[in-house]
Write a protein that holds these residues in place. Structure first.
Motif, short mmCIF file in Angstrom:
data_model
loop_
_atom_site.label_atom_id
_atom_site.label_comp_id
_atom_site.label_asym_id
_atom_site.label_seq_id
_atom_site.Cartn_x
_atom_site.Cartn_y
_atom_site.Cartn_z
N UNK A 241 67.72 -1.60 114.94
CA UNK A 241 67.66 -3.05 114.73
C UNK A 241 66.37 -3.42 113.98
N UNK A 242 65.25 -2.84 114.37
CA UNK A 242 63.98 -3.13 113.70
C UNK A 242 64.01 -2.67 112.25
N UNK A 243 64.62 -1.53 112.01
CA UNK A 243 64.72 -1.03 110.63
C UNK A 243 65.59 -1.97 109.81
N UNK A 244 66.66 -2.46 110.41
CA UNK A 244 67.54 -3.39 109.69
C UNK A 244 66.81 -4.69 109.37
N UNK A 245 65.98 -5.19 110.31
CA UNK A 245 65.20 -6.41 110.06
C UNK A 245 64.20 -6.20 108.93
N UNK A 246 63.55 -5.05 108.93
CA UNK A 246 62.58 -4.75 107.87
C UNK A 246 63.27 -4.68 106.52
N UNK A 247 64.43 -4.05 106.47
CA UNK A 247 65.16 -3.95 105.21
C UNK A 247 65.64 -5.31 104.74
N UNK A 248 66.06 -6.16 105.69
CA UNK A 248 66.52 -7.51 105.33
C UNK A 248 65.36 -8.34 104.81
N UNK A 249 64.19 -8.20 105.45
CA UNK A 249 63.01 -8.94 105.01
C UNK A 249 62.59 -8.50 103.62
N UNK A 250 62.62 -7.19 103.38
CA UNK A 250 62.25 -6.66 102.07
C UNK A 250 63.23 -7.13 101.01
N UNK A 251 64.51 -7.17 101.32
CA UNK A 251 65.52 -7.63 100.37
C UNK A 251 65.30 -9.10 100.03
N UNK A 253 62.42 -10.69 100.15
CA UNK A 253 61.23 -10.77 99.31
C UNK A 253 61.55 -10.41 97.87
N UNK A 254 62.36 -9.38 97.71
CA UNK A 254 62.72 -8.96 96.35
C UNK A 254 63.52 -10.05 95.65
N UNK A 255 64.41 -10.68 96.41
CA UNK A 255 65.23 -11.74 95.82
C UNK A 255 64.38 -12.93 95.41
N UNK A 256 63.32 -13.19 96.22
CA UNK A 256 62.44 -14.30 95.92
C UNK A 256 61.36 -13.93 94.91
N UNK A 257 61.33 -12.66 94.54
CA UNK A 257 60.32 -12.21 93.59
C UNK A 257 58.95 -12.07 94.19
N UNK A 258 58.88 -11.93 95.50
CA UNK A 258 57.57 -11.81 96.15
C UNK A 258 57.35 -10.46 96.80
N UNK A 259 58.25 -9.52 96.53
CA UNK A 259 58.10 -8.21 97.15
C UNK A 259 56.86 -7.54 96.63
N UNK A 260 56.13 -6.80 97.47
CA UNK A 260 54.92 -6.09 97.02
C UNK A 260 55.27 -5.05 95.97
N UNK A 261 54.37 -4.84 95.04
CA UNK A 261 54.61 -3.86 93.99
C UNK A 261 54.70 -2.48 94.57
N UNK A 262 55.58 -1.69 94.01
CA UNK A 262 55.75 -0.31 94.50
C UNK A 262 54.54 0.51 94.13
#
Length: 262
Positions: A241-251, A253-262
């Motif tokens: 569940x925690x991994x799914x939340x982290x992946x959802x949060x990252x997705x 951020x990416x959609x909003x264009x605010x994801x941290x640079x790789x």
């Protein structure tokens, strides 16, 4: 061979002692059975009597460990006969209690490789256990090995996963009480969870391993709701569940264009 009564034991012992130097055919004629069968049954009778006189379980196990090599050649001959047999029938020797008893002693002494080798033979030829065990072979194999695994796991010690998986493969089609099968599923799930815990957390490999461990744990819970897997299931579900939340949060951020640079 008839049941080993004290009178029969005395007759065989006396006859075998008197027959030293005779050929096997003469001995068999004198005592009415194959001398090799008589000797192995006398040995087993004596060893069982000795074990009965030992009170300590730990001491019994050590005694069995010392006794087992004396039966190895006999069991190897039976295994060879089984390997050469066609189908699932093997003629009786008159000493059919020996190999199943050695299988159980091998379980008791944690000689897993030998125990499984003998177990495969016992199950293939549907050899009954001696009446003193009052259980079917498959149920005993599953319960005793699963219980040994759970005992080790309770001490936070690893148990060989391959042994548990071989037990499952050998007995998967055999009917037995759900509580017994649940113990085996629990033991397998705990070892899979242990293996998952050794991987880098959050990686795809780790999450896949967690999901794999949940399968037998949930199966154990379905079979017997008091088997003791609820806590481990909740822990593993929380990881996913925690991994799914982290992946959802990252997705997000990416959609909003605010994801941290790789």
């Amino acid at each position: 061979m008839p049941a080993m009564t004290p009178a029969l034991e005395h007759r065989l012992t006396t006859a075998l002692a008197a027959s030293v130097g005779q050929c096997d055919a003469d001995v068999q004629l004198a005592i009415g059975v194959d001398p090799a069968v008589a000797q192995i049954m006398l040995r087993l009778t004596h060893d069982l009597r000795r074990l009965k006189e030992i009170a300590s379980i730990e001491a019994k196990i050590e005694a069995k460990r010392g006794m087992l090599p004396e039966y190895r050649d006999w069991c190897d001959l039976r295994l060879a006969a089984g390997a050469a047999a066609e189908g699932n029938e093997l003629p009786s020797t008159g000493a059919d209690d020996v190999l199943p008893t050695m299988m159980i002693w091998s379980i008791d002494t944690a000689d897993w490789a030998r125990a499984l080798e003998l177990a495969a033979h016992v199950l293939r030829f549907n050899e009954p256990l001696p009446t003193r065990y009052q259980r079917g072979a498959a149920a005993l194999i599953v319960e005793e090995i699963a219980s040994a695994a759970i005992k080790a796991q309770t001490r936070d010690e690893a148990f060989p996963l391959d042994v548990l998986e071989q037990v499952d493969a050998l007995t998967v089609r055999v009917d037995m009480h759900d509580e017994i099968r649940a113990k085996l599923m629990k033991a397998i799930g705990v070892e899979l969870a242990r293996a998952a815990g050794e991987l880098e957390h959050g990686t795809p490999e780790h999450l896949a391993a967690v999901g794999k461990a949940l399968v037998p744990l949930r199966r154990a819970q379905d079979l017997h709701d008091r088997v003791g897997t609820k806590g481990t299931i909740k822990q593993l579900q929380k990881v996913l569940a925690n991994a799914a939340k982290e992946q959802a949060a990252l997705a997000a951020q990416e959609q909003a264009g605010t994801a941290p640079a790789a």
